[in-house]
Scaffold this motif. Sequence first.
Motif, PDB file in Angstrom:
ATOM      1  N   UNK A  49      54.018  41.831  37.655  1.00  5.19           N
ATOM      2  CA  UNK A  49      52.935  41.823  38.636  1.00  5.19           C
ATOM      3  C   UNK A  49      52.039  43.013  38.324  1.00  5.19           C
ATOM      4  N   UNK A  50      50.748  42.771  38.114  1.00  2.00           N
ATOM      5  CA  UNK A  50      49.828  43.848  37.752  1.00  2.00           C
ATOM      6  C   UNK A  50      48.779  44.065  38.837  1.00  2.00           C
ATOM      7  N   UNK A  51      48.380  45.316  39.011  1.00  2.00           N
ATOM      8  CA  UNK A  51      47.299  45.704  39.907  1.00  2.00           C
ATOM      9  C   UNK A  51      46.410  46.668  39.137  1.00  2.00           C
ATOM     10  N   UNK A  52      45.102  46.357  39.014  1.00  2.00           N
ATOM     11  CA  UNK A  52      44.219  47.224  38.248  1.00  2.00           C
ATOM     12  C   UNK A  52      42.909  47.451  38.989  1.00  2.00           C
ATOM     13  N   UNK A  53      42.260  48.535  38.637  1.00  2.00           N
ATOM     14  CA  UNK A  53      40.938  48.845  39.149  1.00  2.00           C
ATOM     15  C   UNK A  53      40.146  49.645  38.136  1.00  2.00           C
ATOM     16  N   UNK A  54      38.875  49.260  37.903  1.00  2.00           N
ATOM     17  CA  UNK A  54      38.026  49.957  36.942  1.00  2.00           C
ATOM     18  C   UNK A  54      36.650  50.177  37.560  1.00  2.00           C
ATOM     19  N   UNK A  55      35.934  51.140  37.013  1.00  2.00           N
ATOM     20  CA  UNK A  55      34.580  51.470  37.477  1.00  2.00           C
ATOM     21  C   UNK A  55      33.641  51.442  36.276  1.00  2.00           C
ATOM     22  N   UNK A  56      32.529  50.718  36.407  1.00  2.00           N
ATOM     23  CA  UNK A  56      31.506  50.646  35.361  1.00  2.00           C
ATOM     24  C   UNK A  56      30.172  51.055  35.974  1.00  2.00           C
ATOM     25  N   UNK A  57      29.450  51.961  35.313  1.00  2.00           N
ATOM     26  CA  UNK A  57      28.192  52.475  35.859  1.00  2.00           C
ATOM     27  C   UNK A  57      27.024  51.516  35.610  1.00  2.00           C
ATOM     28  N   UNK A  58      25.956  51.745  36.391  1.00  2.00           N
ATOM     29  CA  UNK A  58      24.708  51.010  36.216  1.00  2.00           C
ATOM     30  C   UNK A  58      24.180  51.191  34.790  1.00  2.00           C
ATOM     31  N   UNK A  59      23.573  50.150  34.254  1.00  2.00           N
ATOM     32  CA  UNK A  59      22.946  50.240  32.936  1.00  2.00           C
ATOM     33  C   UNK A  59      21.662  51.047  33.075  1.00  2.00           C
ATOM     34  N   UNK A  60      21.645  52.232  32.475  1.00  2.00           N
ATOM     35  CA  UNK A  60      20.490  53.117  32.614  1.00  2.00           C
ATOM     36  C   UNK A  60      19.253  52.602  31.896  1.00  2.00           C
ATOM     37  N   UNK A  61      19.420  51.602  31.038  1.00  2.00           N
ATOM     38  CA  UNK A  61      18.283  51.056  30.295  1.00  2.00           C
ATOM     39  C   UNK A  61      17.567  49.945  31.045  1.00  2.00           C
ATOM     40  N   UNK A  62      18.142  49.482  32.196  1.00  2.00           N
ATOM     41  CA  UNK A  62      17.513  48.419  32.966  1.00  2.00           C
ATOM     42  C   UNK A  62      16.737  49.022  34.135  1.00  2.00           C
ATOM     43  N   UNK A  63      15.797  48.234  34.655  1.00  2.00           N
ATOM     44  CA  UNK A  63      15.065  48.654  35.855  1.00  2.00           C
ATOM     45  C   UNK A  63      16.043  48.807  37.005  1.00  2.00           C
ATOM     46  N   UNK A  64      15.669  49.627  37.986  1.00  2.00           N
ATOM     47  CA  UNK A  64      16.578  49.910  39.083  1.00  2.00           C
ATOM     48  C   UNK A  64      17.016  48.636  39.787  1.00  2.00           C
ATOM     49  N   UNK A  65      16.037  47.741  40.080  1.00  2.00           N
ATOM     50  CA  UNK A  65      16.357  46.452  40.687  1.00  2.00           C
ATOM     51  C   UNK A  65      15.593  45.376  39.941  1.00  2.00           C
ATOM     52  N   UNK A  66      16.212  44.626  39.045  1.00  2.00           N
ATOM     53  CA  UNK A  66      15.510  43.562  38.334  1.00  2.00           C
ATOM     54  C   UNK A  66      15.052  42.485  39.308  1.00  2.00           C
ATOM     55  N   UNK A  67      13.946  41.801  38.934  1.00  2.75           N
ATOM     56  CA  UNK A  67      13.449  40.742  39.789  1.00  2.75           C
ATOM     57  C   UNK A  67      14.456  39.617  39.866  1.00  2.75           C
ATOM     58  N   UNK A  68      14.610  39.081  41.062  1.00  5.58           N
ATOM     59  CA  UNK A  68      15.590  38.032  41.281  1.00  5.58           C
ATOM     60  C   UNK A  68      14.926  36.864  42.001  1.00  5.58           C
ATOM     61  N   UNK A  69      15.197  35.662  41.532  1.00  4.60           N
ATOM     62  CA  UNK A  69      14.759  34.454  42.216  1.00  4.60           C
ATOM     63  C   UNK A  69      15.738  34.169  43.335  1.00  4.60           C
ATOM     64  N   UNK A  70      15.317  34.317  44.588  1.00  2.00           N
ATOM     65  CA  UNK A  70      16.231  34.180  45.723  1.00  2.00           C
ATOM     66  C   UNK A  70      15.844  32.985  46.561  1.00  2.00           C
ATOM     67  N   UNK A  71      16.826  32.366  47.146  1.00  2.00           N
ATOM     68  CA  UNK A  71      16.607  31.204  48.013  1.00  2.00           C
ATOM     69  C   UNK A  71      17.323  31.445  49.330  1.00  2.00           C
ATOM     70  N   UNK A  72      16.620  31.344  50.417  1.00  2.68           N
ATOM     71  CA  UNK A  72      17.221  31.548  51.741  1.00  2.68           C
ATOM     72  C   UNK A  72      17.222  30.217  52.470  1.00  2.68           C
ATOM     73  N   UNK A  73      18.365  29.901  53.126  1.00  2.00           N
ATOM     74  CA  UNK A  73      18.494  28.631  53.826  1.00  2.00           C
ATOM     75  C   UNK A  73      17.383  28.507  54.873  1.00  2.00           C
ATOM     76  N   UNK A  74      16.632  27.410  54.807  1.00  2.00           N
ATOM     77  CA  UNK A  74      15.593  27.160  55.797  1.00  2.00           C
ATOM     78  C   UNK A  74      14.271  27.812  55.493  1.00  2.00           C
ATOM     79  N   UNK A  75      14.157  28.560  54.381  1.00  2.61           N
ATOM     80  CA  UNK A  75      12.896  29.218  54.031  1.00  2.61           C
ATOM     81  C   UNK A  75      12.563  28.923  52.597  1.00  2.61           C
ATOM     82  N   UNK A  76      11.320  29.064  52.203  1.00  2.00           N
ATOM     83  CA  UNK A  76      10.925  28.813  50.809  1.00  2.00           C
ATOM     84  C   UNK A  76      11.541  29.846  49.890  1.00  2.00           C
ATOM     85  N   UNK A  77      11.539  29.507  48.576  1.00  2.00           N
ATOM     86  CA  UNK A  77      11.994  30.451  47.555  1.00  2.00           C
ATOM     87  C   UNK A  77      11.011  31.609  47.462  1.00  2.00           C
ATOM     88  N   UNK A  78      11.534  32.804  47.299  1.00  2.00           N
ATOM     89  CA  UNK A  78      10.677  33.989  47.215  1.00  2.00           C
ATOM     90  C   UNK A  78      11.074  34.815  46.021  1.00  2.00           C
TER      91      UNK A  78
END
Length: 375
Positions: A49-78
Amino acid sequence: MPLYAQETSYIDVMGVMIRVDKDRYTERQGAGTRATFGWQTSGNWFTEVQLFGVKVDRDSNLALYPQLDTTQVGTPTAIIDSTNFNPGLVSGTMGAATSPYIYTDALKPSGDLELSGLGVDVVYHFSGREGYSPFVLAGIGASNNNTEYDYGPRETNGFLNVGAGIVSGALSSRGLKVRAEVRYLRDFFATDMSDYQFGIGISIPLRCPPAPAPAVAYMPPAEPEQVVAVDLDDDGDGVLNQKDRCPNTLPGARVDEYGCVIADQTITLENIQFEFNSATLTARAEASLEAVVQSLLSQPDSLIEVAGHTDSRGNDDYNLRLSAQRAESVRRHMVSRGVDATRISSKGFGETQPVASNATESGRAQNRRVELTFR
């Protein structure tokens, strides 16, 4: 001679380096820990039986928040603009149950990643964890991907992993070992992630075997002096000394006209005890085995099987495994004292061949025995 018995259970603690899938949009490397609890299932097969945990940092070469195509129930895509995105709650028709962003089927995790998992593996040790033992493993489990964005229930997913590695022989008097391994992990998070984990650490037997005693050079016994006597029978086998070609016969053994033990008979050894719930011989048992060793050395043509037996208390499989380990401990001791290893084998019978009732303490004591069978 003390014996390094194969441990039946153990705990391993390792440091882990991980190289993650590029689709995680993080740095490719991270670090963490893994702990495993393993036990012997059958022979060289183990379950962990194994239990593990790891931590990986943010990619410093990417924008802080990349653009994301999001869909919300009952509303148009934004489209969320990375320059104006607020990681706080997004308002909308979901009311109080809002999330940092609402995702489409094409999930794109990013930012810091905390990956943990709990799983079960089947492990095959090629040397049964005795000495240096390479191994392979495969198993399944559940993982949790804690990212900067909230995926809700979809953060917890199943995973598969396969791996290979090696466990060293005992490196200390307490039986501590070193374990090193590499694993491929298929994490069914988002679009499925392929990660590689490299681990190294210590393995701790839960039943610590004793330290090996210094090797003792074996000196063959001196030829017995020829004593001219008409009526002496030192070993009590019914054959007089001047005719006895096999002195030091074990008490109760049937012999031929020359005093050598005949085949197809079984002799119960006296005063052979072990440490509680283990295969380690007591000092008194080792002293008792010395007479057995001298008898076998005087009869070099005989083939012998050491048989271990237990009473009926305890689990059947455990009793069978313990009796085999105890019989092997006796065999190894006699080989270490000079008996040819090709002449002697061992086998455990557990509680399957009682010679007395297991309903009484005296009967159980008779059933806990070691026997020699001459072939």
